[in-house]
Design a protein around this motif. Structure first.
Motif, short mmCIF file in Angstrom:
data_model
loop_
_atom_site.label_atom_id
_atom_site.label_comp_id
_atom_site.label_asym_id
_atom_site.label_seq_id
_atom_site.Cartn_x
_atom_site.Cartn_y
_atom_site.Cartn_z
N ALA A 82 -41.25 24.74 -3.81
CA ALA A 82 -40.00 24.10 -4.20
C ALA A 82 -38.95 25.15 -4.57
N ALA A 83 -39.36 26.19 -5.29
CA ALA A 83 -38.43 27.25 -5.68
C ALA A 83 -37.88 27.96 -4.45
N GLU A 84 -38.74 28.22 -3.48
CA GLU A 84 -38.29 28.88 -2.25
C GLU A 84 -37.30 28.02 -1.48
N ALA A 85 -37.49 26.70 -1.56
CA ALA A 85 -36.59 25.78 -0.86
C ALA A 85 -35.34 25.46 -1.67
N GLY A 86 -35.32 25.88 -2.92
CA GLY A 86 -34.16 25.62 -3.76
C GLY A 86 -34.03 24.18 -4.20
N VAL A 87 -35.16 23.51 -4.39
CA VAL A 87 -35.13 22.10 -4.82
C VAL A 87 -36.01 21.94 -6.06
N ALA A 88 -35.81 20.82 -6.74
CA ALA A 88 -36.62 20.50 -7.92
C ALA A 88 -37.62 19.41 -7.58
N VAL A 89 -38.90 19.68 -7.85
CA VAL A 89 -39.97 18.70 -7.70
C VAL A 89 -40.81 18.74 -8.97
N LYS A 90 -41.04 17.59 -9.57
CA LYS A 90 -41.85 17.53 -10.79
C LYS A 90 -43.32 17.45 -10.41
N GLY A 91 -44.15 18.29 -11.00
CA GLY A 91 -45.58 18.27 -10.75
C GLY A 91 -46.34 17.85 -11.99
N ILE A 92 -47.28 16.92 -11.83
CA ILE A 92 -48.11 16.44 -12.93
C ILE A 92 -49.57 16.51 -12.50
N GLN A 93 -50.40 17.10 -13.35
CA GLN A 93 -51.83 17.17 -13.02
C GLN A 93 -52.50 15.84 -13.37
N GLY A 94 -53.20 15.26 -12.40
CA GLY A 94 -53.89 14.00 -12.63
C GLY A 94 -54.42 13.43 -11.34
N ASP A 95 -55.38 12.52 -11.46
CA ASP A 95 -55.94 11.83 -10.31
C ASP A 95 -55.11 10.59 -9.98
N THR A 96 -55.31 10.08 -8.78
CA THR A 96 -54.60 8.86 -8.39
C THR A 96 -54.94 7.71 -9.31
N ALA A 97 -56.17 7.65 -9.76
CA ALA A 97 -56.58 6.57 -10.67
C ALA A 97 -55.86 6.66 -12.02
N ASP A 98 -55.30 7.85 -12.33
CA ASP A 98 -54.64 8.05 -13.61
C ASP A 98 -53.14 7.74 -13.56
N LEU A 99 -52.64 7.30 -12.42
CA LEU A 99 -51.20 7.15 -12.25
C LEU A 99 -50.57 6.31 -13.35
N ARG A 100 -51.23 5.22 -13.72
CA ARG A 100 -50.65 4.32 -14.72
C ARG A 100 -50.59 4.95 -16.10
#
Length: 253
Positions: free
Chosen positions: A81-99
């Motif tokens: 994302a930094a190389e592309a010059g954009v902002a993307v939020k990253g969160i550590q977690g499994d798909t089951a943890d989405l809620r």
């Protein structure tokens, strides 16, 4: 996560391999923008890894969050994302943890690409995704296809494994298969319907891309573009889509 396809023919460029999915996503994003009156959409990429989809989507001006269990993948996402010059939020977690890691009704679109094959509970994962989507929101599902696995195993000379992939309920070719399960088109649509989604058309992804030797693309002007056009034509073909390496479905909440 691993992808299907014979290693001796890892020919197709990423653009060729994902062209059909991007074609569908662009149309879906335009429809969501019209429906919501917002050009900047909220997108969650569940299991989005290093950002192969997330970073380009952020580049289109959308607010993108990636939820992935791997800290290494999230670190690579941050660098990309930094190389592309954009902002993307990253969160550590499994798909089951989405809620638990995101607010209900926070997303217009959720990507669930190469995820259902690996989670312990695919139905539970889809239920978690459904909780994130606003009314009228979309889920984009991309999953491995057992028919293609049989084709690829046979081309590699593993005929017993190819037969096993066709008969196994989970589409696995044997105990050493790294993919826990695969989905045919009807199974994928049924799983989405059971989770409360209205699935759209099942489209084939990488019908030919994993079968074409790399030498046919190298040094041939326009070859990759022609292969993309062929992939797009085959994606909705009533026979060819069923032999694609992956199947793609957009479903509405």
């Amino acid at each position: 996560m691993p992808t299907e396809g014979p290693t001796r023919q890892a020919a197709a460029t990423p653009a060729v391999r994902t062209a059909v999915v991007w074609e569908a996503l662009r149309a879906a994003l335009a429809g969501l923008a019209d429906a919501t009156g917002r050009e900047r959409l909220d997108i969650v990429d569940a299991g989005g890894g290093t950002g192969g989809f997330a970073v380009p989507l952020a580049g289109l001006g959308h607010a993108v969050t990636v939820v992935d269990p791997s800290p290494d993948s999230l670190a690579a996402l941050e660098r990309r994302a930094a190389e592309a010059g954009v902002a993307v939020k990253g969160i550590q977690g499994d798909t089951a943890d989405l809620r638990h890691v995101l607010d209900p009704g926070c997303a217009d679109l959720v990507l669930c690409h190469s995820v259902l094959e690996y989670v312990e509970d695919p139905a539970g994962a889809l239920a978690a995704v459904a909780g994130l989507l606003r009314p009228g929101g979309l889920i984009s599902v991309l999953a491995a296809n057992p028919v293609a696995t049989a084709i690829h195993r046979s081309l590699a000379g593993h005929f017993d494994e190819a037969r096993q992939a066709l008969s196994d309920p989970s589409g696995r070719w044997g105990d050493q298969d790294p993919t826990p399960r695969r989905f045919g088109g009807a199974a994928l649509a049924g799983l989405l319907s059971a989770a409360g989604f209205a699935p759209g058309e099942v489209r084939g992804v990488r019908v030919f891309a994993d079968l074409v030797p790399g030498r046919l693309l190298d040094g041939e002007p326009g070859a990759a573009r022609a292969l993309v056009a062929l992939e797009q034509a085959a994606a909705a073909h009533p026979v060819l889509r069923d032999i694609a390496t992956q199947l793609h479905v957009l479903a509405r909440r």
